[in-house]
Design a protein around this motif. Structure first.
Motif, mmCIF file in Angstrom:
data_model
loop_
_atom_site.group_PDB
_atom_site.id
_atom_site.type_symbol
_atom_site.label_atom_id
_atom_site.label_comp_id
_atom_site.label_asym_id
_atom_site.label_seq_id
_atom_site.Cartn_x
_atom_site.Cartn_y
_atom_site.Cartn_z
ATOM 1 N N GLU A 176 -2.513 11.282 13.330
ATOM 2 C CA GLU A 176 -3.641 10.646 12.506
ATOM 3 C C GLU A 176 -3.006 9.852 11.068
ATOM 4 O OE1 GLU A 176 -7.242 9.382 11.093
ATOM 5 O OE2 GLU A 176 -6.445 9.979 13.013
ATOM 6 N N LYS A 177 -1.930 10.113 10.549
ATOM 7 C CA LYS A 177 -1.329 9.501 9.815
ATOM 8 C C LYS A 177 -0.829 8.185 10.286
ATOM 9 C CE LYS A 177 1.197 9.896 5.332
ATOM 10 N NZ LYS A 177 2.077 10.927 4.615
ATOM 11 N N ASP A 178 -0.190 8.274 11.280
ATOM 12 C CA ASP A 178 0.554 7.227 12.177
ATOM 13 C C ASP A 178 -0.614 6.155 12.411
ATOM 14 O OD1 ASP A 178 3.048 8.105 11.781
ATOM 15 O OD2 ASP A 178 3.089 8.974 13.902
ATOM 16 N N VAL A 197 -9.855 4.107 3.809
ATOM 17 C CA VAL A 197 -8.810 4.845 4.629
ATOM 18 C C VAL A 197 -7.585 5.772 3.837
ATOM 19 C CG1 VAL A 197 -6.876 4.186 6.219
ATOM 20 C CG2 VAL A 197 -9.045 3.150 6.562
ATOM 21 N N LEU A 198 -7.337 5.183 2.659
ATOM 22 C CA LEU A 198 -6.326 5.881 1.750
ATOM 23 C C LEU A 198 -6.627 7.206 1.344
ATOM 24 C CD1 LEU A 198 -4.832 2.653 0.055
ATOM 25 C CD2 LEU A 198 -3.616 4.218 1.663
ATOM 26 N N PRO A 199 -7.514 7.527 0.783
ATOM 27 C CA PRO A 199 -7.890 8.733 0.045
ATOM 28 C C PRO A 199 -7.280 10.210 0.670
ATOM 29 C CG PRO A 199 -9.933 7.688 -0.440
ATOM 30 C CD PRO A 199 -8.991 6.823 0.769
ATOM 31 N N ASP A 200 -7.549 10.089 2.046
ATOM 32 C CA ASP A 200 -7.088 11.593 2.903
ATOM 33 C C ASP A 200 -5.657 11.403 3.171
ATOM 34 O OD1 ASP A 200 -9.590 12.207 3.130
ATOM 35 O OD2 ASP A 200 -10.001 11.530 5.003
ATOM 36 N N MET A 201 -5.076 10.116 3.259
ATOM 37 C CA MET A 201 -3.555 9.785 3.465
ATOM 38 C C MET A 201 -3.043 10.330 2.102
ATOM 39 S SD MET A 201 -3.412 6.148 5.219
ATOM 40 C CE MET A 201 -1.733 6.282 5.672
ATOM 41 N N ILE A 202 -3.491 9.987 0.883
ATOM 42 C CA ILE A 202 -2.900 10.290 -0.399
ATOM 43 C C ILE A 202 -2.986 11.871 -0.618
ATOM 44 C CG2 ILE A 202 -3.098 10.204 -2.878
ATOM 45 C CD1 ILE A 202 -3.996 7.241 -2.310
ATOM 46 N N VAL A 260 0.778 -1.282 -0.015
ATOM 47 C CA VAL A 260 0.025 0.057 -0.053
ATOM 48 C C VAL A 260 0.948 1.251 -0.071
ATOM 49 C CG1 VAL A 260 -1.662 1.217 1.247
ATOM 50 C CG2 VAL A 260 -1.821 -1.061 1.281
ATOM 51 N N LEU A 261 0.233 2.341 -0.830
ATOM 52 C CA LEU A 261 1.474 3.426 -0.929
ATOM 53 C C LEU A 261 0.449 4.674 -0.745
ATOM 54 C CD1 LEU A 261 3.290 2.444 -4.114
ATOM 55 C CD2 LEU A 261 4.180 2.192 -1.972
ATOM 56 N N ASP A 262 0.831 5.554 -0.065
ATOM 57 C CA ASP A 262 0.123 6.923 0.322
ATOM 58 C C ASP A 262 0.579 7.811 -0.450
ATOM 59 O OD1 ASP A 262 2.887 7.112 1.405
ATOM 60 O OD2 ASP A 262 2.036 8.231 3.126
ATOM 61 N N GLU A 263 0.485 7.805 -1.785
ATOM 62 C CA GLU A 263 0.830 8.647 -2.690
ATOM 63 C C GLU A 263 -0.071 8.454 -3.918
ATOM 64 O OE1 GLU A 263 4.171 7.614 -5.560
ATOM 65 O OE2 GLU A 263 4.890 6.647 -3.509
ATOM 66 N N PRO A 264 -0.488 9.709 -5.013
ATOM 67 C CA PRO A 264 -1.539 9.516 -5.777
ATOM 68 C C PRO A 264 -0.950 8.501 -6.917
ATOM 69 C CG PRO A 264 -0.700 11.916 -5.497
ATOM 70 C CD PRO A 264 0.224 11.066 -4.820
ATOM 71 N N TYR A 265 -2.053 7.528 -7.311
ATOM 72 C CA TYR A 265 -1.883 6.642 -8.191
ATOM 73 C C TYR A 265 -1.398 7.049 -9.651
ATOM 74 C CZ TYR A 265 -3.170 2.734 -11.358
ATOM 75 O OH TYR A 265 -3.134 1.828 -12.253
ATOM 76 N N GLN A 266 -0.538 6.333 -10.139
ATOM 77 C CA GLN A 266 -0.130 6.961 -11.634
ATOM 78 C C GLN A 266 -0.285 5.667 -12.567
ATOM 79 O OE1 GLN A 266 3.563 8.877 -10.893
ATOM 80 N NE2 GLN A 266 2.659 10.580 -11.388
ATOM 81 N N GLN A 277 -3.754 0.942 11.395
ATOM 82 C CA GLN A 277 -4.966 0.341 10.693
ATOM 83 C C GLN A 277 -4.637 -0.447 9.578
ATOM 84 O OE1 GLN A 277 -7.974 3.203 10.434
ATOM 85 N NE2 GLN A 277 -8.724 2.705 12.348
ATOM 86 N N LEU A 278 -3.754 0.079 8.604
ATOM 87 C CA LEU A 278 -3.330 -0.680 7.357
ATOM 88 C C LEU A 278 -2.651 -2.026 7.758
ATOM 89 C CD1 LEU A 278 -2.627 2.459 5.056
ATOM 90 C CD2 LEU A 278 -4.307 0.695 4.808
ATOM 91 N N ALA A 279 -1.653 -1.891 8.642
ATOM 92 C CA ALA A 279 -0.929 -2.988 9.280
ATOM 93 C C ALA A 279 -1.826 -3.851 9.957
ATOM 94 C CB ALA A 279 -0.103 -2.739 10.251
#
Length: 398
Positions: free
Chosen positions: A302-304, A289-294, A5-11, A309-311
């Motif tokens: 909150e990010k931690d 969960v991911l959109p706000d992180m991205i 899982v990556l917390d960056e915009p999908y390309q 949660q992702l773990a």
């Protein structure tokens, strides 16, 4: 936890449509399979079925089971045997390992799909590949690596959606054009000294647990002991103490203990989600969960919290890959090997290479995909695919 899982915009990584690079890279597949996965022997069955479908002008989908990381390379080598260069959907995170890895993946035939949401670019690319019918499309319908060659996960219907959409487009252009799905059954065998190799791996795992290696026990006894210990540790983490009862019930309770609070927070009515597979539940949660992180607007705390949660989601999905009775009665060397590999991965994120391995690949009869599906009924394509796959692998229905 693997970096899936990556917390960056999908390309989107689009498919590479040329064949020069894929032909060249196919020359190195067996070397890579031997070096990285210990695979030294191959058996192929039903290659003529793919050749016949291609010769008839059909669009071809290859749908393999997905029990080991080597599967994409094995299917590519299968295509090499019939003179084809496949294109296949691959999770976006694998392209992010390194620039070189992403470069090679794309040119060997892979294009990205975003598993944490609806990826219309990937869907459209897959549909276009089938519409053009120049190269076979590979889709792993289980969606994740299971590490269980004697078990199939519930199959995702994205394969059927893509195939039907392509069938509609092809029918408009040519009434005789067909889209067909070939089941591909991949079966691995271990030909090394299981006693020596697995006892050595279990020594390392037990030392990691601060145990003295239990050298007087059989492989099965040691695997059961470690499995109980790992389950107890997770139960203590989430429940505060080890639980009792049948292992299957305890696994389900632990998965629910991890996921239901998150489902209550992000989806609502988490208790109603328990009848879904862990893979489906985790996919839905990640999408929430991911959109706000991205977007990058969250504070560090909150990010931690969300990474925690992702773990937890990853752990719940991994727990779902431990069939309670997989190493009961008289387990094969391969079942014990797969279980030890899962132990290693869950403890260290890595599994050693066991060699020598062989792989036997069987291609099933083509399943024709019609442009329309009767609403309110189970998808006949997916039902036939699962039935054929179970028969080819020798797996009883569930």
């Amino acid at each position: 936890m693997h970096a899936v899982v990556l917390d960056e915009p999908y390309q989107f990584v689009p498919p590479h449509h040329g064949t020069l690079w894929p032909r060249f890279l196919q020359l190195f597949l067996r070397r890579r399979l031997r070096k990285d996965f210990g695979i030294q022997q191959y058996k192929w069955h039903g290659l003529e079925k793919i050749r016949d479908s291609v010769a008839a002008g059909h669009s071809v989908v290859l749908a393999p089971n997905h029990c080991r990381p080597a599967d994409p390379l094995v299917v590519n080598e299968l295509c090499h045997q019939v003179g084809l260069q496949p294109q296949m959907m691959a999770s976006w995170h694998v392209f992010k390992t390194s620039w070189l890895h992403g470069f090679v993946l794309r040119r060997v035939g892979a294009f990205s799909v975003y598993r944490e949401g609806t990826d219309r670019q990937a869907l459209n690319a897959a549909i276009e590949i089938l519409t053009q019918a120049n190269r076979p499309l590979v889709i792993f319908p289980e969606g994740v690596i299971t590490r269980t060659n004697d078990r199939l996960l519930a199959m995702m219907e994205g394969l059927s959606f893509i195939a039907r959409s392509a069938a509609k487009k092809r029918t408009k252009d040519n009434s005789d054009a067909k889209v067909v799905v070939h089941p591909v059954a991949i079966r691995y065998r271990f030909h090394g000294d299981a006693e020596k190799e697995l006892h050595a791996a279990l020594d390392d795992i037990e030392e990691r647990l601060s145990w003295r290696p239990q050298k007087g026990e059989t492989l099965k006894e040691r695997i059961h002991r470690i499995g109980k210990a790992l389950l107890w540790l997770k139960e203590i983490e989430y429940f505060g103490q080890p639980q009792t009862g049948a292992v299957a019930e305890r696994l389900q309770n632990l998965i629910d203990k991890i996921l239901v609070p998150m489902e209550n927070e992000w989806i609502g009515d988490g208790e109603s989600q328990s009848d879904k597979t862990p893979v489906a539940r985790v996919k839905q949660l990640r999408s929430a969960v991911l959109p706000d992180m991205i977007d990058g607007d969250l504070g560090d705390d909150e990010k931690d919290r969300r990474w925690d949660q992702l773990a937890g989601m990853y752990m719940a999905q991994q727990l779902g890959h431990y069939p309670p009775d997989y190493v009961s009665d008289d387990p094969t060397n391969e079942r014990m090997l797969e279980t030890v590999e899962k132990f290693e991965e869950d403890l260290t994120d890595h599994s050693r290479i066991y060699r020598p391995m062989s792989v036997e690949v069987s291609v099933g009869d083509p399943i024709e995909v019609t442009a329309k599906r009767v609403r309110g009924q189970q998808d006949p394509v997916m039902l036939q695919l699962e039935s054929d796959m179970r028969r080819m692998l020798g797996i009883a229905g569930e």
